[in-house]
Design a protein around this motif. Structure first.
Motif, short mmCIF file in Angstrom:
data_model
loop_
_atom_site.label_atom_id
_atom_site.label_comp_id
_atom_site.label_asym_id
_atom_site.label_seq_id
_atom_site.Cartn_x
_atom_site.Cartn_y
_atom_site.Cartn_z
N HIS A 3 0.80 -1.22 0.00
CA HIS A 3 0.00 0.00 0.00
C HIS A 3 0.84 1.28 0.00
O HIS A 3 0.36 2.32 -0.43
N HIS A 54 -3.91 0.08 4.71
CA HIS A 54 -4.93 -0.40 3.76
C HIS A 54 -6.24 0.38 3.86
O HIS A 54 -7.11 0.25 3.00
N ARG A 55 -6.39 1.23 4.89
CA ARG A 55 -7.65 1.92 5.14
C ARG A 55 -7.79 3.13 4.23
O ARG A 55 -7.63 4.28 4.63
N THR A 56 -8.09 2.87 2.97
CA THR A 56 -8.16 3.94 1.98
C THR A 56 -9.42 4.79 2.11
O THR A 56 -9.57 5.80 1.40
N ASP A 57 -10.32 4.43 3.01
CA ASP A 57 -11.52 5.24 3.23
C ASP A 57 -11.22 6.48 4.05
O ASP A 57 -12.04 7.40 4.12
N ILE A 58 -10.04 6.53 4.68
CA ILE A 58 -9.63 7.72 5.44
C ILE A 58 -8.25 8.14 4.95
O ILE A 58 -7.47 7.33 4.45
N ASP A 59 -7.95 9.45 5.11
CA ASP A 59 -6.67 9.94 4.61
C ASP A 59 -5.55 9.69 5.63
O ASP A 59 -5.78 9.27 6.76
N ARG A 100 -5.77 11.41 9.09
CA ARG A 100 -6.66 10.73 10.04
C ARG A 100 -5.97 9.49 10.62
O ARG A 100 -6.08 9.21 11.82
#
Length: 285
Positions: A26, A65-70, A73
């Motif tokens: 990532h 891997h948490r691409t829903d937050i920038d 964050r």
């Protein structure tokens, strides 16, 4: 975006390396830890800074891997996670501001055709994209350090003192600068203050062609911004053509030849040196 080549180095200056250089599918990251100035290790027998960057390394690896937050964050949440672990370990010990570990950090993450980055402290990020070169770095720490180095240089030249003796002479200035950590008058760095995240360097860069990037801790970038061996703009090309190992050997050679610090006053003979060079390829190519 696909990563199709990378090179990395994390060369410690002693048995205890307080840097981290890591990469996964990532993104990539470098941490350059700093132990508190009181000379105390409150939670780790070797180095609180080493413990600190290890916690961050594990956290980033699990959360990239948490691409829903920038990335901002992710870092803010990470500060609370690592802070909680720290105070659980330190327990009832009296902790002062100068005791706390901290770290410079540079994060890069690739999501589809976009590169996302975040920097706190004096790490460097160089991006070559569409035949344009972009050097991203916060010079706040460097400016404060240079004032200390100038004072050390004057003491060494006028009083004939050694590098370590000169450092002791300017210790009050070093402490004064460290107390400016995470303030508008000083510099912003990764610690236990989430406000610092909003003062970091953050951005997203779209790609339409092959892209190269170089990330470095200040111990590695010293080869250009401290020792003037090569221009910052050419550092990424040297990494590509000669490799990071060769650059690091040259860095250590320069430091060894000036082990007394007469030419380049600094806090110690060698610093931990970390760098990651990556070539990225847009998925559509």
């Amino acid at each position: 975006m696909n990563m199709f080549y990378y090179d990395s180095i994390c060369d410690g200056s002693s048995m205890i390396n307080e840097d981290v250089a890591n990469i996964n599918k990532h993104g990539a990251w470098i941490l350059d830890g700093a132990t508190g100035l009181n000379g105390k290790n409150l939670i780790d027998k070797d180095s609180d800074a080493k413990w600190y960057v290890k916690q961050w390394d594990e956290y980033v690896n699990k959360n990239f891997h948490r691409t829903d937050i920038d990335l901002k964050r992710i870092v803010k949440e990470g500060i609370n996670v690592v802070k909680d672990k720290y105070y659980k370990r330190v327990k009832d010990k009296c902790v002062k501001s100068l005791d706390l570990p901290s770290s410079s950090i540079v994060l890069t993450r690739w999501i589809k055709d976009t590169l996302e980055y975040f920097i706190l402290g004096d790490c460097t990020l160089i991006i070559e994209n569409n035949n344009k070169l972009n050097v991203i770095k916060d010079d706040s720490v460097t400016r404060l350090d240079n004032k200390v180095f100038q004072a050390m240089d004057e003491i060494m030249r006028k009083e004939g003192k050694t590098l370590s003796e000169a450092k002791k002479e300017v210790n009050n200035l070093i402490v004064r600068n460290r107390l400016l950590k995470n303030t508008n008058e000083g510099y912003w760095i990764l610690g236990f203050d989430t406000e610092a995240v909003d003062r970091g360097l953050y951005g997203k860069i779209p790609f339409s062609s092959d892209t190269k990037l170089l990330m470095a801790s200040d111990g590695f970038s010293a080869i250009t911004d401290r020792y003037n061996y090569i221009d910052m703009e050419n550092l990424i090309h040297e990494a590509q053509n000669k490799g990071l190992d060769n650059l690091c050997r040259k860095l250590r050679q320069i430091e060894e030849e000036d082990s007394s610090g007469d030419k380049y006053p600094r806090f110690k003979k060698n610093d931990d040196a970390s760098a990651i060079y990556i070539e990225l390829m847009n998925r559509v190519n």
